[in-house]
Design an enzyme around this catalytic site. Structure first.
Site, PDB file in Angstrom:
ATOM      1  N   ASP A 153       0.831  -1.199   0.000  1.00  0.00           N
ATOM      2  CA  ASP A 153       0.000   0.000   0.000  1.00  0.00           C
ATOM      3  C   ASP A 153       0.870   1.256   0.000  1.00  0.00           C
ATOM      4  O   ASP A 153       1.880   1.328   0.694  1.00  0.00           O
ATOM      5  CB  ASP A 153      -0.879  -0.027   1.252  1.00  0.00           C
ATOM      6  CG  ASP A 153      -1.856   1.118   1.307  1.00  0.00           C
ATOM      7  OD1 ASP A 153      -2.708   1.199   0.410  1.00  0.00           O
ATOM      8  OD2 ASP A 153      -1.773   1.926   2.251  1.00  0.00           O
TER       9      ASP A 153
ATOM     10  N   GLU B 158      14.866 -15.458   0.105  1.00  0.00           N
ATOM     11  CA  GLU B 158      15.151 -16.487   1.106  1.00  0.00           C
ATOM     12  C   GLU B 158      14.117 -17.606   1.078  1.00  0.00           C
ATOM     13  O   GLU B 158      14.366 -18.706   1.577  1.00  0.00           O
ATOM     14  CB  GLU B 158      15.181 -15.862   2.506  1.00  0.00           C
ATOM     15  CG  GLU B 158      16.252 -14.800   2.708  1.00  0.00           C
ATOM     16  CD  GLU B 158      16.054 -14.047   4.020  1.00  0.00           C
ATOM     17  OE1 GLU B 158      15.212 -14.491   4.831  1.00  0.00           O
ATOM     18  OE2 GLU B 158      16.733 -13.019   4.225  1.00  0.00           O
TER      19      GLU B 158
END
Length: 561
Positions: A223, A272
């Site tokens: 956002d 990751e």
């Protein structure tokens, strides 16, 4: 010629395991409070969303984007977060979130969650302590606290205005009761902006990313992605009219180059967890070229194409925006995204029902039949373009905005302020109808937090299912065709074909799309085998050995070639 429909069961399996699934995905936005109510309290929740996941699978979408469900005082419908690692009780629990994610994956759907990093709630622990500890508190450095101007600091630190109207600054009260410093909030006063120059803020959000990635989410819609970093010194603007979220002016608090360092850091966190987790930017920028900066190879994966959302139903305007969008994304290797509606703007069935140029917040229903006809045609055009498409809940039902909500039921914070956004976003957030009858048309066992129109039973999922002329079955058919033709969303270009004025025609890998944006029937050469149309296609005729077909007004047709 009648409209041909392909059933959802004919479609290929839902999202596969490929790492670049997002490049041509169709992503469905769920606004949780208005989607489905699982406990009968009139407010949608995660249990309700979970109960409707099979519907979304059968609709044919690839992923579900959930608007905020975090702990929040709900000053701005959950975009004021008090705890990023907790579910607000109105939506459920972390166990509900875990169950939803697991079931979505079992159904072949991916889950993208909203992340709100520009600001927190004023009830966030950091901000509450910063106020309580007063001037000099180290926690104040994690926000933008400044002394005021004037003799006694009675004036805001600069001339910035809130997106929701009024000053972007609110003055605090010191612990001893005297007037204190001011704090920055680009949105409501209950939404203080973080200071992204502070390392603790950056560390905290990397931790939040890992928390939800560990929960199994497939990505984040970020956002106000363009707003995190402010220009050094927070300089005055001067000479600008009231700020608008949808404006394209260059502002010292939007689209600063420093945001890109943040997203490069986030990209390493996602790496990751493999190469199939995604970041999506809500980035309002002056140009699509600036938007492309957010999706360079080491930053985000997608960015919303707001220039396309704001384009009129006009062939020439649409072609310009399509070309500019594809050209801007091509150098950075990112897919273009296409969107027609979301929770912040008027639904396109109402926007296209009104004269062009009125913006994305309307107060009139317009010509309902015309708006729906154009909305259906615009959807088929969007789904034929290369890249990823976003569908806002209820648009597959052809829902219009509710433009006659009584003032006393409205909850949009900008509605209660004198200036800023028009304050009519509640109209696109009314809970969607599932059944023909019932107090909330199947939304839940009770009522609904915003009143639904009495006519919505006829627009419900139940009413439209099985009706080959319905908007719901059009969406199901279009998404099924898109899945069975893998090249439809792939690539980064279209081949424009000659067409009469007011008609768009382009070819893509064994496929042609023709869109008549005019209000009249236009005859064109038939390009191939009929696949799907937003309205029944007119008669065919052979002239001088070539077959021609009538394109009805405001209609899009797909062809196999």
């Amino acid at each position: 010629m009648t409209q041909h429909l392909t059933t959802a069961t004919d479609a290929a399996p839902a999202t596969g395991t490929q790492s670049d699934w997002w490049r041509d995905a169709v992503i469905y936005q769920v606004y949780p409070r208005s989607f489905a109510d699982g406990n009968g309290d009139g407010m949608g929740d995660l249990a309700g969303v979970r109960s409707r996941l099979p519907y979304l699978r059968d609709l044919g979408v690839d992923a579900v984007w959930l608007s905020p469900f975090y702990a929040s005082p709900q000053a701005d419908a959950g975009y004021d977060v008090s705890d990023y690692r907790t579910i607000d009780p109105m939506f459920g629990t972390l166990d509900d979130a875990d169950a939803l994610i697991r079931e979505a994956h079992a159904l072949g759907l991916r889950i993208i969650v909203d992340l709100v990093p520009n600001h927190s709630s004023d009830r966030h622990e950091w901000f509450r302590r910063a106020l309580a500890e007063g001037p000099g508190s180290p926690l104040r450095e994690r926000y933008h606290f400044r002394p005021g101007q004037g003799v006694d600091g009675e004036l805001p630190p600069n001339d910035w205005e809130s997106i929701f109207g009024g000053p972007a600054w609110t003055r605090t009260e010191n612990p001893d009761g005297t007037p204190g410093d001011w704090y920055l909030h680009l949105f409501a006063p209950e939404q203080p902006d973080f200071n992204w120059e502070h390392p603790a803020v950056r560390d905290e959000f990397r931790s939040i990313l890992r928390f939800w990635l560990d929960m199994g989410v497939d990505g984040f819609r970020v956002d106000v992605a363009h707003g995190l970093v402010k220009a050094e010194g927070l300089p005055d603007i001067g000479g600008h009219d009231q700020l608008k979220l949808l404006g394209n002016d260059v502002m010292p608090f939007f689209d600063q180059d420093g945001v890109h360092e943040v997203y490069r850091s986030w990209r390493t966190v996602l790496a990751e967890y493999g190469d199939d987790r995604v970041l999506v930017a809500e980035a309002w920028t002056p140009t699509v070229e600036r938007t492309a900066h957010y999706v360079r190879p080491d930053e985000m994966h997608q960015a919303f194409n707001f220039q396309y959302l704001g384009t009129s139903w006009d062939a020439a305007e649409l072609r310009l925006v399509i070309d500019a969008s594809l050209a801007a994304m091509r150098p950075v290797g990112a897919p273009t995204t296409w969107v027609l509606s979301n929770h912040d703007v008027t639904r396109h069935a109402t926007r296209f029902a009104n004269p062009a140029g009125l913006g994305t917040q309307l107060r009139t229903p317009g010509d309902r039949a015309l708006g729906l006809r154009r909305a259906r045609a615009a959807t088929l055009l969007m789904l034929a373009l290369p890249g990823s498409a976003y569908v806002y809940q209820g648009e597959e039902l052809g829902l219009p905005d509710v433009t006659d909500l009584p003032d006393e039921v409205r909850q949009d914070p900008s509605f209660f302020r004198a200036t800023g956004q028009d304050g009519f976003r509640d109209g696109c957030r009314v809970p969607i109808p599932w059944t023909v009858e019932g107090g909330s048309y199947g939304f839940g066992a009770g009522g609904s937090w915003l009143p639904q129109p009495a006519t919505w039973g006829a627009l419900s999922v139940e009413a439209q299912t099985g009706d080959p002329a319905s908007t719901l079955e059009l969406y199901r058919a279009a998404l099924a065709v898109r899945r069975t033709r893998p090249g439809l969303g792939a690539g980064d270009s279209v081949e424009w074909l000659d067409a009469p004025e007011g008609v768009l025609a382009f070819r893509r890998d064994g496929f042609v799309c023709t869109a008549n944006t005019t209000g009249r029937v236009i005859t064109v050469p038939r390009p191939g085998r009929f696949l799907l149309a937003s309205e029944a296609v007119g008669a065919s005729a052979v002239l001088a050995g070539e077959e021609f077909v009538e394109l009805p007004a405001d209609t899009t047709v797909w062809w196999a070639v």
